[in-house]
Scaffold this active site. Sequence first.
Site, PDB file in Angstrom:
ATOM      1  N   TRP A 132       0.830  -1.216   0.000  1.00  0.00           N
ATOM      2  CA  TRP A 132       0.000   0.000   0.000  1.00  0.00           C
ATOM      3  C   TRP A 132       0.852   1.249   0.000  1.00  0.00           C
ATOM      4  O   TRP A 132       0.513   2.255  -0.639  1.00  0.00           O
ATOM      5  CB  TRP A 132      -0.988  -0.015   1.163  1.00  0.00           C
ATOM      6  CG  TRP A 132      -2.076  -1.013   0.909  1.00  0.00           C
ATOM      7  CD1 TRP A 132      -2.282  -2.193   1.577  1.00  0.00           C
ATOM      8  CD2 TRP A 132      -3.072  -0.957  -0.120  1.00  0.00           C
ATOM      9  NE1 TRP A 132      -3.352  -2.863   1.024  1.00  0.00           N
ATOM     10  CE2 TRP A 132      -3.852  -2.136  -0.013  1.00  0.00           C
ATOM     11  CE3 TRP A 132      -3.388  -0.041  -1.121  1.00  0.00           C
ATOM     12  CZ2 TRP A 132      -4.930  -2.412  -0.872  1.00  0.00           C
ATOM     13  CZ3 TRP A 132      -4.459  -0.309  -1.975  1.00  0.00           C
ATOM     14  CH2 TRP A 132      -5.218  -1.479  -1.842  1.00  0.00           C
TER      15      TRP A 132
ATOM     16  N   ASP B 264      -1.670   6.534   6.453  1.00  0.00           N
ATOM     17  CA  ASP B 264      -2.760   5.710   5.930  1.00  0.00           C
ATOM     18  C   ASP B 264      -3.034   4.641   6.991  1.00  0.00           C
ATOM     19  O   ASP B 264      -2.248   3.723   7.179  1.00  0.00           O
ATOM     20  CB  ASP B 264      -2.327   5.067   4.601  1.00  0.00           C
ATOM     21  CG  ASP B 264      -3.344   4.061   4.071  1.00  0.00           C
ATOM     22  OD1 ASP B 264      -4.432   3.914   4.681  1.00  0.00           O
ATOM     23  OD2 ASP B 264      -3.052   3.428   3.037  1.00  0.00           O
TER      24      ASP B 264
ATOM     25  N   LYS C 212     -12.553  -1.703   6.466  1.00  0.00           N
ATOM     26  CA  LYS C 212     -11.836  -2.705   7.257  1.00  0.00           C
ATOM     27  C   LYS C 212     -12.206  -2.628   8.734  1.00  0.00           C
ATOM     28  O   LYS C 212     -12.539  -3.627   9.336  1.00  0.00           O
ATOM     29  CB  LYS C 212     -10.336  -2.551   7.053  1.00  0.00           C
ATOM     30  CG  LYS C 212      -9.913  -3.158   5.717  1.00  0.00           C
ATOM     31  CD  LYS C 212      -8.928  -2.359   4.956  1.00  0.00           C
ATOM     32  CE  LYS C 212      -8.810  -2.912   3.538  1.00  0.00           C
ATOM     33  NZ  LYS C 212      -8.005  -2.043   2.686  1.00  0.00           N
TER      34      LYS C 212
HETATM   35  C1  LIG Z   1      -7.514  -1.486   1.655  1.00  0.00           C
HETATM   36  C2  LIG Z   1      -6.427  -0.471   1.782  1.00  0.00           C
HETATM   37  C3  LIG Z   1      -6.328   0.622   0.906  1.00  0.00           C
HETATM   38  C4  LIG Z   1      -7.250   0.803  -0.278  1.00  0.00           C
HETATM   39  O1  LIG Z   1      -8.465   1.238   0.083  1.00  0.00           O
HETATM   40  P1  LIG Z   1      -9.585   1.597  -1.008  1.00  0.00           P
HETATM   41  O2  LIG Z   1     -10.693   2.042  -0.145  1.00  0.00           O
HETATM   42  O3  LIG Z   1      -9.873   0.344  -1.774  1.00  0.00           O
HETATM   43  O4  LIG Z   1      -9.048   2.657  -1.872  1.00  0.00           O
HETATM   44  C5  LIG Z   1      -5.317   1.537   1.120  1.00  0.00           C
HETATM   45  N1  LIG Z   1      -4.454   1.398   2.135  1.00  0.00           N
HETATM   46  C6  LIG Z   1      -4.505   0.351   2.980  1.00  0.00           C
HETATM   47  C7  LIG Z   1      -3.512   0.246   4.086  1.00  0.00           C
HETATM   48  C8  LIG Z   1      -5.490  -0.608   2.834  1.00  0.00           C
HETATM   49  O5  LIG Z   1      -5.556  -1.639   3.680  1.00  0.00           O
END
Ligand SMILES: *Cc1c(COP(=O)(O)O)cnc(C)c1O
Length: 361
Positions: A102, A172, A196
């Site tokens: 990511w 993030d 998540k």
């Molecule tokens: C799932 C995830 C993303 C992507 O998220 P989207 O909502 O599909 O854009 C980005 N960063 C991390 C750490 C993730 O687990």
Amino acid sequence: MSRAYNFSPGPAALPEEVLRQAQAELLEWNGERASVMEVSHRGKAFMALAEESEADLRDLVGIPADYAVLFLQGGATQHFAQIPMNLAAPDRSADYIVSGAWGEKAVREAAPYVGVRVAATSEASGFTDLPPRADWQLDPGAAYVHVTSNETIHGVQFHADPDVGDVPLVADMSSDILSKPLDITRYGLVYAGAQKNIAAAGLVVMIVRRDLLARRPVGLAKILDYAEHAAQGSLLNTPNTFGWYLAGLVFKWLKVQGGLAAMGERNHAKATLLYDAIDGSGGFYTNRVAPAARSWMNVPFTLPRAELDAAFLAESKDAGLLALKGHKAVGGMRASLYNAMPVEGVRVLVDFMRDFARRHG
Ligand SMILES: *Cc1c(COP(=O)(O)O)cnc(C)c1O
């Protein structure tokens, strides 16, 4: 009822109590004689929901007034690009710490909007560790430093807030927000896709220090401008009203669970159960991540022979354990243990793994 223990990496399991409440008030919400999906986002009832959910999140995390809370859309991925649009400029640079897939993606999406410097990466280890802090080549003039607090695919997590001096830290936190206490004052901006650990897909929660919002360039489209979203209480256009509603229910559920300290203890206990089972399997199961960087949220592991993968997946599914297939970049299995996964689910998984190893070892 045949709901299984769902180890999906995302969209992921939601607390059963939250789903039941959403079910109970799906047709008529809050005395409105309509669903929460069917009322105006500018009406009194939804505005109250918006206010209350923000207040609950502020309470849970302990967010001071100099931080704005935004409820946005576009997934974390859109904000990989939108963050540099707001906080930097093409003639400035930003430092990225890359500890998994990511982080790599964040670098790629940011590159058109800021001079990206990869200040540290653990790519050489196959992302089985965090880049050692002593090796970070930080630029004190960077617009910000970006980290991925939990790498969902590689199962690598920061267990302490990185110290980057006076440069704003951007994180993030898509896959570990609200999983343990968060000292937001250590961060300039935190963002997370909701699917998540917060709600259903289609919502992004952002917590940002207000002074950083003033950095946006002149002429940025309003819809991309975080300062505009903040000024309008995230009601600049129609938000993801149902996702926001679910997030509000999850915030209340987290309070009932005892808040983020209690969640942190529970999540640590869950992860310890699983890592102990992997490490104590006599080499049947393997997790390659350096112990200090092992994620409490996403636990990748491999079996001794890839030919066993199909049997493991089929038998675990029959045992009521869903979505254990690993990401193709890592292979093997991955168990995601977000807030909604009860300790009991991890116990059932660990018992299944011991039994599987005995039969196939
Ligand atoms: C799932 C995830 C993303 C992507 O998220 P989207 O909502 O599909 O854009 C980005 N960063 C991390 C750490 C993730 O687990």
